[in-house]
Design a protein around this motif. Sequence first.
Motif, PDB file in Angstrom:
ATOM      1  N   VAL A  27       0.843  -1.201   0.000  1.00  0.00           N
ATOM      2  CA  VAL A  27       0.000   0.000   0.000  1.00  0.00           C
ATOM      3  C   VAL A  27       0.875   1.248   0.000  1.00  0.00           C
ATOM      4  O   VAL A  27       1.810   1.362   0.798  1.00  0.00           O
ATOM      5  N   THR A  28       0.557   2.180  -0.889  1.00  0.00           N
ATOM      6  CA  THR A  28       1.276   3.452  -0.970  1.00  0.00           C
ATOM      7  C   THR A  28       0.312   4.596  -0.690  1.00  0.00           C
ATOM      8  O   THR A  28      -0.757   4.677  -1.308  1.00  0.00           O
ATOM      9  N   PHE A  29       0.674   5.462   0.243  1.00  0.00           N
ATOM     10  CA  PHE A  29      -0.110   6.660   0.535  1.00  0.00           C
ATOM     11  C   PHE A  29       0.530   7.847  -0.180  1.00  0.00           C
ATOM     12  O   PHE A  29       1.742   8.074  -0.055  1.00  0.00           O
ATOM     13  N   LEU A  30      -0.278   8.600  -0.919  1.00  0.00           N
ATOM     14  CA  LEU A  30       0.217   9.761  -1.652  1.00  0.00           C
ATOM     15  C   LEU A  30      -0.622  10.992  -1.311  1.00  0.00           C
ATOM     16  O   LEU A  30      -1.810  10.870  -0.983  1.00  0.00           O
ATOM     17  N   PRO A  31      -0.038  12.191  -1.410  1.00  0.00           N
ATOM     18  CA  PRO A  31      -0.804  13.419  -1.165  1.00  0.00           C
ATOM     19  C   PRO A  31      -1.768  13.690  -2.316  1.00  0.00           C
ATOM     20  O   PRO A  31      -1.693  13.033  -3.365  1.00  0.00           O
ATOM     21  N   PRO A  32      -2.688  14.657  -2.148  1.00  0.00           N
ATOM     22  CA  PRO A  32      -3.641  14.975  -3.219  1.00  0.00           C
ATOM     23  C   PRO A  32      -2.941  15.205  -4.555  1.00  0.00           C
ATOM     24  O   PRO A  32      -1.906  15.871  -4.628  1.00  0.00           O
ATOM     25  N   THR A  33      -3.520  14.631  -5.591  1.00  0.00           N
ATOM     26  CA  THR A  33      -2.971  14.665  -6.944  1.00  0.00           C
ATOM     27  C   THR A  33      -4.119  14.928  -7.911  1.00  0.00           C
ATOM     28  O   THR A  33      -5.218  14.417  -7.699  1.00  0.00           O
ATOM     29  N   PRO A  34      -3.924  15.725  -8.962  1.00  0.00           N
ATOM     30  CA  PRO A  34      -5.000  15.920  -9.942  1.00  0.00           C
ATOM     31  C   PRO A  34      -5.546  14.580 -10.431  1.00  0.00           C
ATOM     32  O   PRO A  34      -4.781  13.645 -10.708  1.00  0.00           O
ATOM     33  N   ALA A  35      -6.865  14.495 -10.539  1.00  0.00           N
ATOM     34  CA  ALA A  35      -7.516  13.221 -10.850  1.00  0.00           C
ATOM     35  C   ALA A  35      -6.976  12.585 -12.124  1.00  0.00           C
ATOM     36  O   ALA A  35      -6.710  11.379 -12.163  1.00  0.00           O
ATOM     37  N   ALA A  36      -6.811  13.373 -13.175  1.00  0.00           N
ATOM     38  CA  ALA A  36      -6.361  12.819 -14.455  1.00  0.00           C
ATOM     39  C   ALA A  36      -4.990  12.158 -14.336  1.00  0.00           C
ATOM     40  O   ALA A  36      -4.708  11.168 -15.023  1.00  0.00           O
ATOM     41  N   GLU A  37      -4.136  12.696 -13.467  1.00  0.00           N
ATOM     42  CA  GLU A  37      -2.821  12.093 -13.241  1.00  0.00           C
ATOM     43  C   GLU A  37      -2.938  10.861 -12.348  1.00  0.00           C
ATOM     44  O   GLU A  37      -2.278   9.842 -12.576  1.00  0.00           O
ATOM     45  N   ALA A  38      -3.796  10.954 -11.340  1.00  0.00           N
ATOM     46  CA  ALA A  38      -3.959   9.836 -10.410  1.00  0.00           C
ATOM     47  C   ALA A  38      -4.540   8.607 -11.103  1.00  0.00           C
ATOM     48  O   ALA A  38      -4.154   7.472 -10.795  1.00  0.00           O
ATOM     49  N   PHE A  39      -5.471   8.817 -12.029  1.00  0.00           N
ATOM     50  CA  PHE A  39      -6.114   7.691 -12.712  1.00  0.00           C
ATOM     51  C   PHE A  39      -5.098   6.795 -13.424  1.00  0.00           C
ATOM     52  O   PHE A  39      -5.305   5.587 -13.563  1.00  0.00           O
TER      53      PHE A  39
END
Length: 368
Positions: A255-267
Amino acid sequence: MKILHILRAPIGGLFRHVKDLAEQQANEGHQVGLITATPTDNDYVKQLFADIEPIFSLGIDHLTINRLPGLSDYQNIGTIKNIVTAKSFDVIHGHGAKGGAYARLVKRQLGDGSKIKVFYTMHGGTLHYNPSSPVGFVFLKLEKYLQQYTDGFVFESENSRRLFEQKVDKLKKPFQTIPNGLSKDEFYKIKPVADAADFLYIGELRMLKGVDLLINAFAKLCKAHKGLKLIIIGYGPEEELFKSMVAKAGIYDHVTFLPPTPAAEAFKLAKVQVMPSRAEGLPYMTLETIAAQMPLIASDVGGIPEIYGEYSDLLFHSEDEAQLFTYMQNTLDGKSEHISKVVDLQKFVKQNFNVEKMARNIINFYTH
């Protein structure tokens, strides 16, 4: 018109809604202002506000706005009243519980002689509270009291409208149900990166969002499948709790926790997104995920069944961890309708959730 939008937290779907609505209003020649809580001091948020600044020709004001009621609210209401008076706003649109309370309490202070119109969109907000809890009882009674200072309610889903009448009061002021919408360029087919994770969660790190259900289901999957990966993107008050759950389950390497990221990049980072919420309004994340043809496993809460329409059988029952596990398992085995129906679901959302239509209907509601 001069339109002022008020909300507390400049994050998530609620903020996305206000930004989209304000941009459409500005494009139609209206002058728009914004009041939010002081944002988090990081590069992502700074860039976000730099990008939206041109939309708000009447300025962006930040106040110290706490989630729960306090003495600072009294001062904030006075400050907002002064801003409204100085800039001669015609419409105040409050969003979320705190934004809606501020908008209507400002109207109360302005008095009966004021011609300003006040509108309110709940975005879930106080509707998530249990009326039998002490906090829920107080908040819902406040909603009932403030209805008298509301010129119009905008509900983003029929579910929210029904909950208002169940938990708060019968609607005595004009209202419309106007769902959130997306722009045409948000409909596309996402291409995951080569080493994409198996599952993705994007959102607030709160029990309300069901992150614990996802972690438990994923931990069980890891016992049957080697090398699985889950990415959790976001922040929230229970982040450390969820990290401890991951560690206790022995899946920290998965499991990796990441900070908020724009949705298009996160997808791009994963193959399937999971939204295990216990409560929702009409979430943008659901719309955005479907629009990107990304397989989505979501719970049947709030307005989500309205987004899915005839495809609502793809949703799992909220709190049903076993059903969530099965749906996640099926995507790994290649037997999932969550994968095979992405094109049909995208087509349905494109036909029914349009940002231009959303903004036009809200502006028309202001003037009628």
